[in-house]
Scaffold this active site. Structure first.
Site, short mmCIF file in Angstrom:
data_model
loop_
_atom_site.label_atom_id
_atom_site.label_comp_id
_atom_site.label_asym_id
_atom_site.label_seq_id
_atom_site.Cartn_x
_atom_site.Cartn_y
_atom_site.Cartn_z
N ASN A 1 0.85 -1.20 0.00
CA ASN A 1 0.00 0.00 0.00
C ASN A 1 0.89 1.25 0.00
O ASN A 1 2.11 1.14 -0.01
CB ASN A 1 -0.95 -0.03 1.21
CG ASN A 1 -0.19 -0.11 2.51
OD1 ASN A 1 0.54 0.80 2.85
ND2 ASN A 1 -0.34 -1.22 3.22
N ILE B 1 -2.75 -7.13 14.38
CA ILE B 1 -1.76 -6.89 15.44
C ILE B 1 -2.36 -6.02 16.55
O ILE B 1 -2.20 -6.30 17.74
CB ILE B 1 -0.50 -6.23 14.84
CG1 ILE B 1 0.09 -7.13 13.77
CG2 ILE B 1 0.54 -5.94 15.93
CD1 ILE B 1 1.08 -6.48 12.85
N ASP C 1 -4.23 -6.13 5.11
CA ASP C 1 -5.24 -6.99 5.72
C ASP C 1 -5.18 -8.40 5.15
O ASP C 1 -5.54 -9.37 5.82
CB ASP C 1 -6.64 -6.40 5.48
CG ASP C 1 -6.83 -5.11 6.26
OD1 ASP C 1 -6.35 -5.04 7.41
OD2 ASP C 1 -7.44 -4.17 5.73
N LYS D 1 -11.62 -3.21 17.91
CA LYS D 1 -10.23 -3.66 18.10
C LYS D 1 -9.79 -3.57 19.56
O LYS D 1 -8.70 -4.02 19.90
CB LYS D 1 -9.29 -2.86 17.20
CG LYS D 1 -9.62 -3.03 15.71
CD LYS D 1 -8.43 -2.75 14.82
CE LYS D 1 -8.78 -3.00 13.37
NZ LYS D 1 -7.61 -3.17 12.52
N PHE E 1 -4.61 3.48 14.70
CA PHE E 1 -4.93 4.48 13.69
C PHE E 1 -6.12 3.97 12.88
O PHE E 1 -6.32 2.76 12.77
CB PHE E 1 -3.73 4.70 12.75
CG PHE E 1 -2.76 5.72 13.25
CD1 PHE E 1 -2.05 5.51 14.44
CD2 PHE E 1 -2.55 6.91 12.55
CE1 PHE E 1 -1.16 6.47 14.91
CE2 PHE E 1 -1.67 7.86 13.02
CZ PHE E 1 -0.97 7.64 14.19
N1 CTP Z 1 -3.86 -3.05 12.07
C1 CTP Z 1 -3.09 -4.06 12.61
N2 CTP Z 1 -3.03 -5.27 12.00
C2 CTP Z 1 -3.74 -5.50 10.88
C3 CTP Z 1 -4.54 -4.47 10.31
C4 CTP Z 1 -4.57 -3.25 10.94
O1 CTP Z 1 -2.45 -3.84 13.64
N3 CTP Z 1 -3.67 -6.68 10.30
C5 CTP Z 1 -3.95 -1.77 12.78
C6 CTP Z 1 -3.34 -0.59 12.09
O2 CTP Z 1 -1.97 -0.44 12.42
C7 CTP Z 1 -4.18 0.55 12.60
C8 CTP Z 1 -5.54 -0.08 12.83
O3 CTP Z 1 -5.31 -1.47 12.93
O4 CTP Z 1 -3.73 1.00 13.86
C9 CTP Z 1 -6.57 0.19 11.80
O5 CTP Z 1 -6.09 -0.06 10.52
P1 CTP Z 1 -7.03 0.17 9.25
O6 CTP Z 1 -6.28 -0.27 8.05
O7 CTP Z 1 -7.60 1.54 9.27
O8 CTP Z 1 -8.23 -0.79 9.59
P2 CTP Z 1 -8.59 -2.22 9.07
O9 CTP Z 1 -8.14 -3.22 10.04
O10 CTP Z 1 -8.08 -2.38 7.68
O11 CTP Z 1 -10.18 -2.17 9.11
P3 CTP Z 1 -11.19 -1.86 7.89
O12 CTP Z 1 -10.99 -2.95 6.92
O13 CTP Z 1 -12.52 -1.86 8.58
O14 CTP Z 1 -10.82 -0.48 7.40
#
Ligand code: CTP
Length: 416
Positions: free
Chosen positions: A219, A317, A287, A353, A335
């Site tokens: 990304n 995480i 994700d 979360k 975030f």
């Molecule tokens: N995060 C994480 N581990 C993942 C995905 C996200 O720790 N596998 C954490 C990011 O570091 C951030 C928060 O989760 O602090 C939200 O990330 P974001 O990408 O906005 O959310 P998503 O988990 O992708 O949720 P959605 O699909 O609903 O946007």
């Protein structure tokens, strides 16, 4: 840097040789430099080397009557825009913290009314010693700025935090202090509480999820925000572990950096870094990853224009870190990068979360937040939503870490 006057104080450490390079770089940028060597400093590098490079007399002794008559320690300390202490040894920092003035260097440091930047350099055990950490907290509270130390191999053969920051990093810190004082954490940190004694764990950057040996899913995250948070936490005296995905940024000084590629590796590195007092998940973790990573480069199909890539979910995480349990950091911050319904999505993300706070930012391409230098966030806490103004990522980081330090101070008595 043109025309700026730097007073460089050289302490007695092996890193003193790097200060000669610092002088050269400062002169290249148009600054004038005067050097004072402590007795120990003059054992490692000669006053003559500094006099040659600075094109000024190098000062050493408080009781050189001629200098006291002609220039004096008060004038030396005032005729500068910035005082830089490099290397700042454990002993020199201890004297500074206690206001001792038993030689020219320490007398100047006590007499100055100018900003002071210190580049610590010492053995890792000396750095970690409770006395040094106490002195650092005192000096931070007094408004002394710091750059470094770095982690690495030491002259004594040990490994750890304590190497003096490299001259380019010291130069950057000098430029920041002289050019944009507004951006320094000291100005924006509000109550000025330190994070000394706290372990802050931060994730930063994107992750890369391999599809085959040459392709991956990623990304647009640059890691600028996560790295700025790590710098801001270190500036407040925290022990910082930064788990970073692939970025093109340099490692922040004074921070332990663990480099990873995939979400799985990031998750493992984060869990290995526990216990932590505070966790901030700023990484844009992918994700999804390819359900079956191919061991060879995938070939185009011979027929048809479509191909199917099967994906599977990565571990979350933030959710793992925020789960109640003995290893949960006292403050967990996530975030929320959203392109629509920012506040609503961020609020439900906080609940889903289990994070204490969520930093919500709009990452719609037009905002420039992803990869840019500015950000405008909304801080979502159990008390409500705060709308912050547009700030540089460094300013936002300093402000957030100042809030974290205040919140953590309020949490502490309950923990003890
Ligand atoms: N995060 C994480 N581990 C993942 C995905 C996200 O720790 N596998 C954490 C990011 O570091 C951030 C928060 O989760 O602090 C939200 O990330 P974001 O990408 O906005 O959310 P998503 O988990 O992708 O949720 P959605 O699909 O609903 O946007």
């Amino acid at each position: 840097m043109q025309g700026k006057r730097i007073l460089l104080i050289v302490g007695g450490g092996i890193a003193a040789y790097k200060s000669l390079d610092l002088v050269r770089r400062l002169k290249e940028q148009g600054a004038t430099v005067r050097a004072i060597l402590t007795k120990g400093g003059a054992e490692f590098v000669t006053p003559l080397s500094f006099a040659t490079l600075t094109e000024e007399k190098a000062f050493t002794d408080l009781f050189d009557l001629k200098d006291e008559a002609e220039i004096g320690h008060i004038r030396l300390s005032r005729e500068a825009d910035l005082v830089v202490v490099a290397p700042a040894t454990a002993g020199l920092l201890a004297k500074m913290a206690h206001g001792l003035a038993d030689d020219l260097a320490t007398a100047v440091l006590l007499a100055t009314d100018k900003p002071v930047l210190a580049a610590p350099a010492m053995n890792v055990r000396m750095w970690e010693h409770a006395a040094t950490q106490r002195n650092l907290a005192t000096l931070r509270a007094d408004g002394i700025h710091f750059v470094g130390p770095d982690e690495g191999e030491m002259a004594c053969g040990e490994y750890g935090l304590g190497r003096m920051a490299e001259p380019p990093a010291i130069l950057a810190a000098i430029a920041e202090l002289l050019g944009t004082p507004k951006a320094t954490p000291r100005i924006v940190s509000g109550s000025g509480r330190s994070l000394a004694g706290c372990h802050v764990l931060i994730t930063s950057g994107p992750t890369q999820e391999p599809i085959d040996p040459v392709r991956y899913i990623a990304n647009r995250s640059s890691g600028k925000q996560g790295h700025a948070l790590a710098r801001a936490a270190a500036a407040l005296g925290a022990k910082v572990t930064l788990v970073s995905g692939p970025v093109t940024l340099s490692d922040p000084s004074g921070v332990r950096v663990v480099k990873v590629d995939t979400a799985h590796e990031m998750s493992a590195a984060v869990l290995a870094a526990l216990p932590a007092d505070i966790a901030i998940c700023a990484a844009a973790v992918a994700d999804w990853r390819a359900a079956d990573e191919a061991s060879h480069k995938l070939k185009k199909p011979h027929e048809g224009n479509e191909a199917t890539l099967k994906l599977t979910l990565n571990p979350d995480i933030l959710t793992t870190l925020a789960k109640p349990g003995p290893k949960r950091p006292r403050l967990v911050i996530g975030f929320a990068a959203e392109t629509e319904n920012l506040i609503e999505n961020a609020k439900s993300k906080r609940a889903r979360k289990g994070a204490d706070w969520i930093v919500a930012n709009d990452v719609w391409p037009g905002t420039g937040a992803m990869g840019g230098d500015e950000t405008q966030i909304h801080l979502i806490t159990p008390q409500g939503v705060e709308d912050w103004p547009a700030l540089s990522k460094d300013e936002m980081a300093a402000r957030l870490l100042a809030r974290v330090a205040d919140a953590f101070a309020a949490l502490r008595p309950a923990a003890e």
